[in-house]
Motif scaffolding. Structure first.
Motif, PDB file in Angstrom:
ATOM      1  N   GLY A   1      11.576  48.906 -44.933  1.00  0.00           N
ATOM      2  CA  GLY A   1      11.678  48.995 -43.472  1.00  0.00           C
ATOM      3  C   GLY A   1      12.580  50.118 -42.994  1.00  0.00           C
ATOM      4  O   GLY A   1      12.706  50.358 -41.803  1.00  0.00           O
TER       5      GLY A   1
ATOM      6  N   ASP B   1      12.153  49.982 -39.111  1.00  0.00           N
ATOM      7  CA  ASP B   1      11.124  49.055 -38.647  1.00  0.00           C
ATOM      8  C   ASP B   1      11.678  47.852 -37.893  1.00  0.00           C
ATOM      9  O   ASP B   1      11.037  47.350 -36.977  1.00  0.00           O
ATOM     10  CB  ASP B   1      10.281  48.563 -39.824  1.00  0.00           C
ATOM     11  CG  ASP B   1       9.419  49.678 -40.412  1.00  0.00           C
ATOM     12  OD1 ASP B   1       9.238  50.713 -39.745  1.00  0.00           O
ATOM     13  OD2 ASP B   1       8.942  49.500 -41.551  1.00  0.00           O
ATOM     14  N   SER B   2      12.854  47.362 -38.284  1.00  0.00           N
ATOM     15  CA  SER B   2      13.389  46.162 -37.655  1.00  0.00           C
ATOM     16  C   SER B   2      14.912  46.221 -37.637  1.00  0.00           C
ATOM     17  O   SER B   2      15.521  47.038 -38.307  1.00  0.00           O
ATOM     18  CB  SER B   2      12.930  44.909 -38.403  1.00  0.00           C
ATOM     19  OG  SER B   2      13.498  44.874 -39.696  1.00  0.00           O
ATOM     20  N   PHE B   3      15.492  45.323 -36.855  1.00  0.00           N
ATOM     21  CA  PHE B   3      16.946  45.237 -36.781  1.00  0.00           C
ATOM     22  C   PHE B   3      17.535  44.894 -38.140  1.00  0.00           C
ATOM     23  O   PHE B   3      18.537  45.480 -38.565  1.00  0.00           O
ATOM     24  CB  PHE B   3      17.356  44.191 -35.733  1.00  0.00           C
ATOM     25  CG  PHE B   3      18.834  44.012 -35.602  1.00  0.00           C
ATOM     26  CD1 PHE B   3      19.600  44.950 -34.927  1.00  0.00           C
ATOM     27  CD2 PHE B   3      19.472  42.914 -36.171  1.00  0.00           C
ATOM     28  CE1 PHE B   3      20.976  44.799 -34.810  1.00  0.00           C
ATOM     29  CE2 PHE B   3      20.839  42.753 -36.062  1.00  0.00           C
ATOM     30  CZ  PHE B   3      21.589  43.695 -35.376  1.00  0.00           C
TER      31      PHE B   3
END
Length: 133
Positions: free
Chosen positions: A84, A28-30
């Motif tokens: 995530g 979902d994200s870095f």
């Protein structure tokens, strides 16, 4: 230390590539990707050798293919631990584990512990041709 950091970066790239190529593996994200790679690295260093030892008979009987199942299991564990970082089932975990393992194997063959690229060359043996009369 440079070698560890370089391998960590390459594993991170492999995880991102797996998330792009393998349907069912998503990040979902870095930050979730970095934490996922960190948790995967810790599991690979601590838990994976123990799992390999305990499942050695299965690894021998399956000619090493059971190691893919162990790596897929660890990828699922990362998915359960890191918010995530998602793996949608067994087969996406297997695909991700295979891709990550291949990339890590190739890089570990090329990158030395000190972080520099190494090339292993075996010395050539001079062949003597003997003529028998």
């Amino acid at each position: 230390m440079r070698g560890f950091v370089l391998r960590f970066i390459v594993t991170g790239i492999a995880v991102v590539v797996a998330a792009q190529i393998i349907p069912g593996v998503t990040i979902d994200s870095f930050a979730a990707g970095v934490v996922g790679v960190l948790v995967l690295a810790i599991l690979n260093a601590v838990v994976r050798p123990l799992l390999y030892l305990l499942s050695a008979p299965f690894i021998v009987v399956t000619l090493g293919l059971f190691m893919i199942v162990i790596n897929a299991f660890l990828l699922n564990v990362v998915s359960a631990l890191v918010k995530g970082f998602h793996v949608a089932g067994f087969w996406p975990a297997v695909g991700g584990a295979v891709l990550i393992s291949l990339v890590s194997f190739v890089v570990n063959m090329v990158v030395a512990d000190r972080g520099h690229v190494q090339v292993v060359v075996s010395p050539s043996r001079s062949r003597k041709i003997r003529h028998i009369n």
